[in-house]
Design a protein around this motif. Structure first.
Motif, PDB file in Angstrom:
ATOM      1  N   THR A 127       1.171  -1.290   0.236  1.00  0.00           N
ATOM      2  CA  THR A 127       0.116  -0.142   0.062  1.00  0.00           C
ATOM      3  C   THR A 127       0.958   1.378  -0.108  1.00  0.00           C
ATOM      4  O   THR A 127       0.662   2.449  -0.729  1.00  0.00           O
ATOM      5  CB  THR A 127      -0.825  -0.019   1.286  1.00  0.00           C
ATOM      6  OG1 THR A 127      -1.753  -1.424   1.461  1.00  0.00           O
ATOM      7  CG2 THR A 127      -2.024   1.707   1.202  1.00  0.00           C
ATOM      8  N   LYS A 137     -11.424  13.401  -5.489  1.00  0.00           N
ATOM      9  CA  LYS A 137     -10.682  12.958  -4.975  1.00  0.00           C
ATOM     10  C   LYS A 137      -8.960  12.655  -5.482  1.00  0.00           C
ATOM     11  O   LYS A 137      -8.718  13.167  -6.446  1.00  0.00           O
ATOM     12  CB  LYS A 137     -10.722  11.732  -4.969  1.00  0.00           C
ATOM     13  CG  LYS A 137      -9.778  10.943  -4.252  1.00  0.00           C
ATOM     14  CD  LYS A 137     -10.649   9.187  -4.099  1.00  0.00           C
ATOM     15  CE  LYS A 137     -11.797   9.208  -3.608  1.00  0.00           C
ATOM     16  NZ  LYS A 137     -12.262   8.038  -3.550  1.00  0.00           N
ATOM     17  N   VAL A 146      -4.173   8.864  -2.568  1.00  0.00           N
ATOM     18  CA  VAL A 146      -5.798   8.360  -1.730  1.00  0.00           C
ATOM     19  C   VAL A 146      -6.788   7.291  -3.124  1.00  0.00           C
ATOM     20  O   VAL A 146      -7.114   5.969  -2.186  1.00  0.00           O
ATOM     21  CB  VAL A 146      -7.183   9.198  -1.389  1.00  0.00           C
ATOM     22  CG1 VAL A 146      -8.487   8.550  -1.029  1.00  0.00           C
ATOM     23  CG2 VAL A 146      -6.673  10.731  -0.410  1.00  0.00           C
ATOM     24  N   THR A 193      -4.774   4.174  -3.870  1.00  0.00           N
ATOM     25  CA  THR A 193      -4.128   2.833  -2.245  1.00  0.00           C
ATOM     26  C   THR A 193      -5.647   2.735  -2.077  1.00  0.00           C
ATOM     27  O   THR A 193      -5.742   1.289  -1.328  1.00  0.00           O
ATOM     28  CB  THR A 193      -4.021   3.644  -1.725  1.00  0.00           C
ATOM     29  OG1 THR A 193      -4.808   4.724  -0.848  1.00  0.00           O
ATOM     30  CG2 THR A 193      -2.659   4.247  -1.475  1.00  0.00           C
ATOM     31  N   THR A 194      -6.582   3.109  -2.220  1.00  0.00           N
ATOM     32  CA  THR A 194      -8.439   2.618  -1.812  1.00  0.00           C
ATOM     33  C   THR A 194      -7.999   1.922  -2.780  1.00  0.00           C
ATOM     34  O   THR A 194      -9.244   0.749  -2.353  1.00  0.00           O
ATOM     35  CB  THR A 194      -9.241   3.510  -1.879  1.00  0.00           C
ATOM     36  OG1 THR A 194      -8.899   4.677  -1.119  1.00  0.00           O
ATOM     37  CG2 THR A 194     -10.786   3.262  -2.048  1.00  0.00           C
ATOM     38  N   ASN A 228      -6.994  -1.044  -2.213  1.00  0.00           N
ATOM     39  CA  ASN A 228      -7.012  -2.136  -0.861  1.00  0.00           C
ATOM     40  C   ASN A 228      -7.933  -3.143  -1.273  1.00  0.00           C
ATOM     41  O   ASN A 228      -8.649  -4.139  -0.781  1.00  0.00           O
ATOM     42  CB  ASN A 228      -7.238  -1.091   0.092  1.00  0.00           C
ATOM     43  CG  ASN A 228      -5.893  -0.886   1.018  1.00  0.00           C
ATOM     44  OD1 ASN A 228      -5.344  -0.920   1.567  1.00  0.00           O
ATOM     45  ND2 ASN A 228      -6.947   0.482   1.179  1.00  0.00           N
ATOM     46  N   GLU A 229      -9.140  -2.434  -1.821  1.00  0.00           N
ATOM     47  CA  GLU A 229     -10.433  -3.217  -2.135  1.00  0.00           C
ATOM     48  C   GLU A 229      -9.792  -4.381  -3.192  1.00  0.00           C
ATOM     49  O   GLU A 229     -10.336  -5.536  -3.335  1.00  0.00           O
ATOM     50  CB  GLU A 229     -11.701  -1.888  -3.422  1.00  0.00           C
ATOM     51  CG  GLU A 229     -11.558  -1.139  -2.478  1.00  0.00           C
ATOM     52  CD  GLU A 229     -12.031   0.171  -3.584  1.00  0.00           C
ATOM     53  OE1 GLU A 229     -12.500   0.137  -4.508  1.00  0.00           O
ATOM     54  OE2 GLU A 229     -13.015   0.915  -2.831  1.00  0.00           O
TER      55      GLU A 229
END
Length: 226
Positions: free
Chosen positions: A104, A170, A174, A177-178, A181-182
């Motif tokens: 990440t 956005k 962010v 990285t989002t 993670n998903e």
């Protein structure tokens, strides 16, 4: 006298269907692994996910051939190869869980590095902004210090930045990285699902071989009695 084929036929088709499902999970593993790990900047991880996916796909193909050809040798080879593949996938799953935070951070640093190396990397940044619907490193305000004080078309829906509502609010750090993670959560679920179906594949292969061996013994008894 005819020998009943019901048990052998049942396990044959169960074995075949499970390997078809395993192949579908292999395709998901390859695509999700390459997208998530490659997007984080881990080429080694992307290649590893792709390699494991192709290996498992080859083993599943071998299992499908074993069921279609009713080959005991291929069935036992499938069992051994699948068990080894499950062990390999479990090791990779544990390693991925340990390294997830590092990956990440790697994904965030990759975006920051691309931003810092502009304008040489602007094309790459445009691709990221279009793919993840983001703008700038942290927000669209990152572009304001530039002399032109204009946003690139990749920062806006349909490339139209004339209206504020079209601007992606956005930041890309962010957003990336989002996304990672998903996708990493999806990758874990895919690997767990793949392992589960492979375990079922091993069980079906075992009972398939047993039913084929029993069928062979029954045929031999019939020949002797005749």
């Amino acid at each position: 006298m005819e020998v009943p084929f019901s048990t052998a036929t049942l396990w044959k088709y169960v074995f075949l269907v499970l390997n078809c499902l395993i192949t579908a999970f292999d395709v998901l593993l390859i695509s999700c692994g390459v997208v998530s790990l490659g997007g984080a900047g881990s080429l080694g991880g992307a290649y590893t996910a792709a390699s494991i996916g192709f290996l498992a796909m080859f083993i599943a193909f071998m299992g499908a051939m074993a069921s279609v050809r009713q080959s005991l040798m291929l069935s036992w080879a499938y069992i051994v190869a699948t068990v080894m593949c499950i062990i390999l996938q479990t090791i990779c799953l544990i390693a991925f869980g340990i390294l997830k935070d590092d990956l990440t951070i790697m994904a965030a640093k990759r975006v920051q590095g691309i931003w810092n190396e502009r304008p040489d990397t602007q094309e790459v940044l445009d691709e990221i902004q279009e793919q993840h619907y983001c703008c700038g490193r942290d927000s669209p305000q990152d572009y304001l210090p530039d002399k032109q004080q204009t946003l690139p078309n990749s920062c806006c829906r349909w490339g139209n930045c004339s209206e504020d509502k079209n601007i992606y609010a956005k930041g890309c750090v962010v957003a990336v990285t989002t996304f990672f993670n998903e996708q990493s959560d999806n990758l874990v679920l895919i690997i767990v699902g793949l392992i589960a179906f492979q375990v079922l594949g091993v069980i079906s292969a075992y009972y398939f071989t047993r039913s084929m061996e029993n069928l062979k013994q029954k045929r031999e008894k019939i020949i002797i009695n005749e």
